[in-house]
Write a protein that holds these residues in place. Sequence first.
Motif, short mmCIF file in Angstrom:
data_model
loop_
_atom_site.label_atom_id
_atom_site.label_comp_id
_atom_site.label_asym_id
_atom_site.label_seq_id
_atom_site.Cartn_x
_atom_site.Cartn_y
_atom_site.Cartn_z
N THR A 45 0.98 -1.27 -0.08
CA THR A 45 -0.03 0.05 0.01
C THR A 45 0.87 1.33 -0.08
N LEU A 46 0.28 2.47 -0.38
CA LEU A 46 0.99 3.67 -0.50
C LEU A 46 0.14 4.63 0.12
N ILE A 47 0.36 5.45 1.35
CA ILE A 47 -0.25 6.45 1.71
C ILE A 47 0.43 7.90 1.53
N GLU A 48 -0.09 8.79 0.92
CA GLU A 48 0.60 10.14 0.66
C GLU A 48 0.43 11.06 1.76
N ASN A 49 1.01 12.11 1.57
CA ASN A 49 1.17 13.24 2.72
C ASN A 49 -0.40 13.74 3.27
N ASP A 50 -1.09 14.23 2.22
CA ASP A 50 -2.51 15.04 2.76
C ASP A 50 -3.55 13.82 2.85
N VAL A 51 -3.38 12.74 3.71
CA VAL A 51 -4.27 11.60 3.63
C VAL A 51 -4.53 11.41 5.27
N VAL A 52 -5.90 11.51 5.58
CA VAL A 52 -6.23 11.26 6.96
C VAL A 52 -7.24 9.90 7.05
N LEU A 53 -6.77 9.17 8.03
CA LEU A 53 -7.40 7.80 8.19
C LEU A 53 -7.99 7.97 9.72
N GLY A 54 -9.47 7.59 9.88
CA GLY A 54 -9.80 7.70 11.23
C GLY A 54 -9.42 6.39 11.97
N ASP A 55 -10.21 5.96 13.03
CA ASP A 55 -9.77 4.59 13.60
C ASP A 55 -10.55 3.46 13.18
N ASN A 56 -9.98 2.57 13.41
CA ASN A 56 -10.59 1.11 13.07
C ASN A 56 -10.76 0.89 11.39
N VAL A 57 -10.02 1.37 10.82
CA VAL A 57 -9.80 1.31 9.32
C VAL A 57 -8.92 0.26 8.67
N THR A 58 -9.66 -0.30 7.87
CA THR A 58 -8.91 -1.24 7.26
C THR A 58 -8.69 -1.07 5.63
N ILE A 59 -7.29 -1.12 5.23
CA ILE A 59 -7.07 -0.96 4.09
C ILE A 59 -6.37 -2.26 3.27
N LYS A 60 -6.98 -2.79 2.49
CA LYS A 60 -6.31 -4.10 2.02
C LYS A 60 -5.26 -3.83 1.05
N SER A 61 -4.57 -4.78 0.44
CA SER A 61 -3.41 -4.99 -0.24
C SER A 61 -3.64 -4.28 -1.69
N GLY A 62 -2.61 -3.65 -2.22
CA GLY A 62 -2.50 -3.01 -3.52
C GLY A 62 -3.28 -1.66 -3.73
N VAL A 63 -3.42 -0.93 -2.57
CA VAL A 63 -4.54 0.25 -2.42
C VAL A 63 -3.53 1.37 -2.27
N GLN A 64 -3.55 2.48 -3.17
CA GLN A 64 -2.89 3.74 -3.03
C GLN A 64 -3.93 4.71 -2.82
N LEU A 65 -3.40 5.51 -1.60
CA LEU A 65 -4.20 6.63 -1.00
C LEU A 65 -3.48 7.86 -1.29
N TRP A 66 -4.25 8.62 -2.07
CA TRP A 66 -3.52 9.87 -2.79
C TRP A 66 -4.02 11.01 -1.86
N ASP A 67 -3.19 12.22 -2.10
CA ASP A 67 -3.42 13.30 -1.54
C ASP A 67 -4.94 13.69 -1.48
N GLY A 68 -5.44 14.37 -0.39
CA GLY A 68 -6.81 14.84 -0.66
C GLY A 68 -7.99 13.88 -0.10
N ASN A 74 -13.79 3.42 10.77
CA ASN A 74 -14.50 2.02 10.55
C ASN A 74 -14.85 1.76 9.12
N VAL A 75 -14.03 2.33 8.34
CA VAL A 75 -14.09 2.32 6.93
C VAL A 75 -13.52 1.09 6.41
N PHE A 76 -13.84 0.34 5.47
CA PHE A 76 -13.15 -0.68 4.99
C PHE A 76 -13.00 -0.48 3.49
#
Length: 188
Positions: A45-68, A74-76
Amino acid sequence: MNRVKIDLLADVQSTKIGSGTTIWQFSVVLPGASIGKNCNINALTLIENDVVLGDNVTIKSGVQLWDGLRIEDNVFVGPNVTFTNDFMPRSKQRSSQLQQTTLQKGASIGANATVIGGISIGRYAMVGAGSVVTKTIPDYGLVYGNPAELKGYVCFCGKKLIHLFCNNCKKQYILKDHILSFDKSSIK
């Protein structure tokens, strides 16, 4: 980073990571990213700078989280989900107007879905695998297809509602002015 588990093969540059979070191998987290408590960030996975995740979040394999990108509690996010943040990308030209996308509390995004930037996915909404989401999804909305279309609604528990009733947990919902809400009088 109290009680955070980071695999030795991950490149984690952020110090804003909540307790109980696990980050698996071959993940990259840039210094500006903010990750809540008890999150599970899977491999590749890749998480860029301007990314905010709350609590209890699941990010599965192969996901890129881009700025913004803003992901509430509790998001899946399923494997290989793709997010965009620039409507007119050009090589070697960074846009000054990246779109912000919000995944609201409890939303679930199925594997290989594509989410176009600048939209919001409502609370407890569910996106079917392989869908292409081009517009905002209402709370509890069930969408799928290309482009993704509203096909019904799901309960807080994730089951599809039949006539606004959940056969699984026996909750009744009310749809008024295109807004779905829980019928508190249906609690026994």
